[in-house]
Design a protein around this motif. Structure first.
Motif, PDB file in Angstrom:
ATOM      1  N   MET A 107       0.837  -1.214   0.000  1.00  0.00           N
ATOM      2  CA  MET A 107       0.000   0.000   0.000  1.00  0.00           C
ATOM      3  C   MET A 107       0.863   1.252   0.000  1.00  0.00           C
ATOM      4  SD  MET A 107      -3.316  -0.689   2.351  1.00  0.00           S
ATOM      5  CE  MET A 107      -2.857  -2.102   3.224  1.00  0.00           C
ATOM      6  N   ALA A 108       1.880   1.243   0.845  1.00  0.00           N
ATOM      7  CA  ALA A 108       2.749   2.419   0.940  1.00  0.00           C
ATOM      8  C   ALA A 108       3.516   2.639  -0.359  1.00  0.00           C
ATOM      9  CB  ALA A 108       3.715   2.249   2.110  1.00  0.00           C
ATOM     10  N   ARG A 109       4.038   1.553  -0.946  1.00  0.00           N
ATOM     11  CA  ARG A 109       4.751   1.709  -2.233  1.00  0.00           C
ATOM     12  C   ARG A 109       3.794   2.186  -3.314  1.00  0.00           C
ATOM     13  NH1 ARG A 109       8.810  -3.502  -2.907  1.00  0.00           N
ATOM     14  NH2 ARG A 109       9.962  -3.239  -0.961  1.00  0.00           N
ATOM     15  N   GLY A 110       2.516   1.866  -3.154  1.00  0.00           N
ATOM     16  CA  GLY A 110       1.520   2.327  -4.124  1.00  0.00           C
ATOM     17  C   GLY A 110       1.228   3.815  -3.995  1.00  0.00           C
ATOM     18  N   GLY A 111       1.739   4.451  -2.944  1.00  0.00           N
ATOM     19  CA  GLY A 111       1.568   5.896  -2.813  1.00  0.00           C
ATOM     20  C   GLY A 111       0.493   6.287  -1.817  1.00  0.00           C
ATOM     21  N   LEU A 112      -0.077   5.316  -1.103  1.00  0.00           N
ATOM     22  CA  LEU A 112      -1.099   5.624  -0.100  1.00  0.00           C
ATOM     23  C   LEU A 112      -0.412   5.858   1.247  1.00  0.00           C
ATOM     24  CD1 LEU A 112      -4.178   5.729   0.554  1.00  0.00           C
ATOM     25  CD2 LEU A 112      -4.030   3.283   1.078  1.00  0.00           C
ATOM     26  N   GLU A 113      -0.799   6.919   1.946  1.00  0.00           N
ATOM     27  CA  GLU A 113      -0.218   7.190   3.266  1.00  0.00           C
ATOM     28  C   GLU A 113      -0.610   6.036   4.198  1.00  0.00           C
ATOM     29  OE1 GLU A 113      -1.363  11.007   4.828  1.00  0.00           O
ATOM     30  OE2 GLU A 113      -0.351  10.590   6.731  1.00  0.00           O
ATOM     31  N   THR A 114       0.388   5.306   4.691  1.00  0.00           N
ATOM     32  CA  THR A 114       0.106   4.058   5.416  1.00  0.00           C
ATOM     33  C   THR A 114       0.844   4.001   6.741  1.00  0.00           C
ATOM     34  OG1 THR A 114      -0.153   2.911   3.301  1.00  0.00           O
ATOM     35  CG2 THR A 114       0.202   1.527   5.233  1.00  0.00           C
ATOM     36  N   THR A 115       0.113   3.631   7.789  1.00  0.00           N
ATOM     37  CA  THR A 115       0.713   3.403   9.102  1.00  0.00           C
ATOM     38  C   THR A 115       0.592   1.924   9.431  1.00  0.00           C
ATOM     39  OG1 THR A 115       0.177   5.620   9.897  1.00  0.00           O
ATOM     40  CG2 THR A 115       0.507   3.934  11.573  1.00  0.00           C
ATOM     41  N   LEU A 116       1.700   1.301   9.807  1.00  0.00           N
ATOM     42  CA  LEU A 116       1.697  -0.110  10.218  1.00  0.00           C
ATOM     43  C   LEU A 116       1.885  -0.181  11.725  1.00  0.00           C
ATOM     44  CD1 LEU A 116       1.967  -3.234   9.744  1.00  0.00           C
ATOM     45  CD2 LEU A 116       4.427  -2.827   9.504  1.00  0.00           C
ATOM     46  N   VAL A 117       0.981  -0.879  12.399  1.00  0.00           N
ATOM     47  CA  VAL A 117       1.104  -1.112  13.837  1.00  0.00           C
ATOM     48  C   VAL A 117       1.398  -2.587  14.037  1.00  0.00           C
ATOM     49  CG1 VAL A 117      -0.043  -0.935  16.068  1.00  0.00           C
ATOM     50  CG2 VAL A 117      -0.619   0.691  14.242  1.00  0.00           C
ATOM     51  N   SER A 118       2.541  -2.895  14.677  1.00  0.00           N
ATOM     52  CA  SER A 118       2.922  -4.281  14.812  1.00  0.00           C
ATOM     53  C   SER A 118       3.806  -4.470  16.048  1.00  0.00           C
ATOM     54  CB  SER A 118       3.662  -4.735  13.544  1.00  0.00           C
ATOM     55  OG  SER A 118       3.736  -6.131  13.497  1.00  0.00           O
ATOM     56  N   ALA A 119       4.114  -5.722  16.353  1.00  0.00           N
ATOM     57  CA  ALA A 119       4.948  -6.016  17.522  1.00  0.00           C
ATOM     58  C   ALA A 119       6.037  -7.008  17.153  1.00  0.00           C
ATOM     59  CB  ALA A 119       4.089  -6.588  18.647  1.00  0.00           C
ATOM     60  N   THR A 120       7.182  -6.853  17.807  1.00  0.00           N
ATOM     61  CA  THR A 120       8.272  -7.819  17.667  1.00  0.00           C
ATOM     62  C   THR A 120       8.703  -8.248  19.075  1.00  0.00           C
ATOM     63  OG1 THR A 120      10.058  -6.209  17.851  1.00  0.00           O
ATOM     64  CG2 THR A 120       9.164  -6.584  15.636  1.00  0.00           C
ATOM     65  N   GLY A 121       9.558  -9.256  19.138  1.00  0.00           N
ATOM     66  CA  GLY A 121      10.205  -9.569  20.393  1.00  0.00           C
ATOM     67  C   GLY A 121      11.410  -8.656  20.559  1.00  0.00           C
ATOM     68  N   ASP A 122      12.342  -9.099  21.402  1.00  0.00           N
ATOM     69  CA  ASP A 122      13.522  -8.285  21.682  1.00  0.00           C
ATOM     70  C   ASP A 122      14.742  -9.110  21.283  1.00  0.00           C
ATOM     71  OD1 ASP A 122      15.141  -6.341  22.643  1.00  0.00           O
ATOM     72  OD2 ASP A 122      14.838  -6.824  24.761  1.00  0.00           O
ATOM     73  N   ASP A 123      14.955  -9.297  19.987  1.00  0.00           N
ATOM     74  CA  ASP A 123      16.018 -10.198  19.524  1.00  0.00           C
ATOM     75  C   ASP A 123      16.545  -9.744  18.163  1.00  0.00           C
ATOM     76  OD1 ASP A 123      13.913 -10.912  17.821  1.00  0.00           O
ATOM     77  OD2 ASP A 123      13.400 -12.706  18.952  1.00  0.00           O
ATOM     78  N   PHE A 124      17.441 -10.551  17.540  1.00  0.00           N
ATOM     79  CA  PHE A 124      18.079 -10.136  16.284  1.00  0.00           C
ATOM     80  C   PHE A 124      17.060 -10.001  15.153  1.00  0.00           C
ATOM     81  CE2 PHE A 124      18.044 -14.084  13.809  1.00  0.00           C
ATOM     82  CZ  PHE A 124      17.681 -15.000  14.785  1.00  0.00           C
ATOM     83  N   ARG A 125      16.002 -10.819  15.184  1.00  0.00           N
ATOM     84  CA  ARG A 125      15.000 -10.703  14.110  1.00  0.00           C
ATOM     85  C   ARG A 125      14.275  -9.358  14.202  1.00  0.00           C
ATOM     86  NH1 ARG A 125      13.697 -16.512  15.052  1.00  0.00           N
ATOM     87  NH2 ARG A 125      14.644 -17.642  13.312  1.00  0.00           N
ATOM     88  N   ALA A 126      14.097  -8.872  15.434  1.00  0.00           N
ATOM     89  CA  ALA A 126      13.425  -7.575  15.613  1.00  0.00           C
ATOM     90  C   ALA A 126      14.258  -6.458  14.977  1.00  0.00           C
ATOM     91  CB  ALA A 126      13.223  -7.303  17.098  1.00  0.00           C
ATOM     92  N   ASP A 127      15.587  -6.542  15.114  1.00  0.00           N
ATOM     93  CA  ASP A 127      16.465  -5.519  14.519  1.00  0.00           C
ATOM     94  C   ASP A 127      16.343  -5.548  12.994  1.00  0.00           C
ATOM     95  OD1 ASP A 127      17.361  -4.938  17.043  1.00  0.00           O
ATOM     96  OD2 ASP A 127      19.068  -6.320  16.915  1.00  0.00           O
ATOM     97  N   THR A 128      16.318  -6.764  12.438  1.00  0.00           N
ATOM     98  CA  THR A 128      16.199  -6.879  10.979  1.00  0.00           C
ATOM     99  C   THR A 128      14.877  -6.270  10.501  1.00  0.00           C
ATOM    100  OG1 THR A 128      17.408  -8.950  11.169  1.00  0.00           O
ATOM    101  CG2 THR A 128      16.340  -8.534   9.069  1.00  0.00           C
ATOM    102  N   ILE A 129      13.801  -6.565  11.219  1.00  0.00           N
ATOM    103  CA  ILE A 129      12.489  -6.028  10.828  1.00  0.00           C
ATOM    104  C   ILE A 129      12.517  -4.497  10.866  1.00  0.00           C
ATOM    105  CG2 ILE A 129      10.090  -5.801  11.625  1.00  0.00           C
ATOM    106  CD1 ILE A 129      10.225  -8.814  12.368  1.00  0.00           C
ATOM    107  N   ARG A 130      13.048  -3.959  11.958  1.00  0.00           N
ATOM    108  CA  ARG A 130      13.080  -2.486  12.104  1.00  0.00           C
ATOM    109  C   ARG A 130      13.903  -1.853  10.968  1.00  0.00           C
ATOM    110  NH1 ARG A 130      11.573   0.795  16.069  1.00  0.00           N
ATOM    111  NH2 ARG A 130      11.007  -0.972  17.348  1.00  0.00           N
ATOM    112  N   ASN A 131      15.076  -2.444  10.682  1.00  0.00           N
ATOM    113  CA  ASN A 131      15.947  -1.870   9.641  1.00  0.00           C
ATOM    114  C   ASN A 131      15.300  -1.948   8.268  1.00  0.00           C
ATOM    115  OD1 ASN A 131      17.825  -1.359  11.578  1.00  0.00           O
ATOM    116  ND2 ASN A 131      19.020  -3.215  11.204  1.00  0.00           N
ATOM    117  N   GLN A 132      14.670  -3.068   7.978  1.00  0.00           N
ATOM    118  CA  GLN A 132      14.057  -3.205   6.641  1.00  0.00           C
ATOM    119  C   GLN A 132      12.846  -2.293   6.496  1.00  0.00           C
ATOM    120  OE1 GLN A 132      13.826  -6.786   4.581  1.00  0.00           O
ATOM    121  NE2 GLN A 132      15.617  -7.705   5.500  1.00  0.00           N
ATOM    122  N   LEU A 133      12.076  -2.149   7.563  1.00  0.00           N
ATOM    123  CA  LEU A 133      10.904  -1.253   7.469  1.00  0.00           C
ATOM    124  C   LEU A 133      11.327   0.202   7.301  1.00  0.00           C
ATOM    125  CD1 LEU A 133       8.340  -2.754  10.008  1.00  0.00           C
ATOM    126  CD2 LEU A 133       8.062  -2.482   7.534  1.00  0.00           C
TER     127      LEU A 133
END
Ligand code: ATP
Length: 299
Positions: free
Chosen positions: A47-73
């Motif tokens: 949606m965001a790449r399509g040009g629509l103003e988009t807010t994502l609300v989500s949760a992660t744990g506290d680990d290396f996968r969370a860092d990857t998610i944050r960096n990619q987003l």
């Protein structure tokens, strides 16, 4: 118009296999990709790449996968509100990908189920009537129901993707305006596919029903209105991960950017967008780019 996606964020680990394992049998595979995924995140990114103003609300744990998610987003044109929860594992999906492009997926939902309701409710406080609320089946039953109900009370247009299947979905129908289902979800939730399924779902009060059927294309049914079929766009499918999410995100963005509910044009745009996704390996990296979506939406 703005979209609020409340859903999961996960790391997709895709393993190429010659065939899916029989119960009790060990097989060999090879890592094909490691990418940002999760149905909520996928739909928000498209949606965001399509040009629509988009807010994502989500949760992660506290680990290396969370860092990857944050960096990619952070590389995406969206407003990501991630709750980092201690003592929780960040969600991930194990995707088994066969040579014919089919996938079998196992997803964990520990972080998604622990999403703090007060955080999501606070973000919904920013929504205006007519904004889109987009949800899927990864959050807890209580949060999903409360958030959809709240979205409705705020005059938002609610769009729901009943995946992965959960026993509580029936309770949600009164709060849903638009539903997107694939063939197996349609059979499970409406006992049929095609027009018959759409009629059943309209009977629950859902205004627009989108039924996707892989290479057979997709259908849009509007209560009291038209039933249209849009063929799939021909593609050389190598990995169908995220096809349904690309379809939903692109259809909603196309409609929202033109100020309204879904129409045949939005479904055609979604078919073109998902044909790009299936022809590439991975999840986020397989989604159409901003430029590609701009070209599709101009058509
Ligand atoms: P997934 O779970 O793989 O993300 P899904 O099961 O939710 O997908 P599908 O109905 O398989 O959803 O696919 C969604 C849309 O993607 C289809 O309606 C079609 O437009 C497109 N699509 C899927 N597979 C192909 C394909 N092989 N070639 C072209 N388009 C495809």
């Amino acid at each position: 118009m703005r979209a609020f996606v409340i859903g999961n964020a996960a790391i997709d680990e895709t393993i190429s296999v010659d065939g899916l394992p029989e119960p009790g049998v060990s097989i060999l595979g090879r890592i094909a990709s490691r990418d940002l995924g999760g149905k909520g995140t996928n739909q928000a990114v498209v949606m965001a790449r399509g040009g629509l103003e988009t807010t994502l609300v989500s949760a992660t744990g506290d680990d290396f996968r969370a860092d990857t998610i944050r960096n990619q987003l952070a590389e995406e044109p969206l407003d990501a509100r991630l709750s980092r929860l201690s003592g929780i594992s960040t969600d991930f999906s194990m995707v088994l990908n066969t040579p014919d492009g089919e996938n079998s997926i196992v997803t964990t939902t520990e972080a998604a189920e622990a999403l703090p309701l007060d955080v999501a409710m606070k973000v919904l406080g920013e929504a205006k009537p007519g904004d889109f609320l987009v949800m899927q089946g990864n959050l807890s039953a209580e949060n999903t129901e409360t958030l959809l109900k709240t979205g409705r009370e705020r005059g938002m247009v609610t769009a729901f993707n009943p995946s992965p299947l959960r026993p509580y979905f029936e309770r949600l129908w009164p709060f849903i305006d638009i539903v997107f289902l694939n063939e197996s979800e349609s059979l499970s939730l409406a006992g049929a596919t095609g027009q018959k399924a759409a009629e059943t779902l309209h009977g629950f009060g859902i205004r627009q029903v989108v039924l996707t059927a892989g290479t057979k294309g997709a259908m849009l049914s509007t209560a009291g209105g038209a039933f249209v079929h849009v063929p799939a766009v021909k593609a050389k499918a190598i990995d169908t991960t995220g096809a349904g999410d690309t379809f939903m995100g692109a259809a909603l963005a196309s409609a929202a950017l033109r100020g309204g509910m879904l129409d045949e044009r939005a479904i055609s745009h979604a078919s073109a967008a998902s044909a790009l996704t299936v022809a590439r390996r991975g999840t986020r990296r397989a989604f159409p780019s901003r430029d590609e979506l701009a070209v599709i939406f101009a058509g």
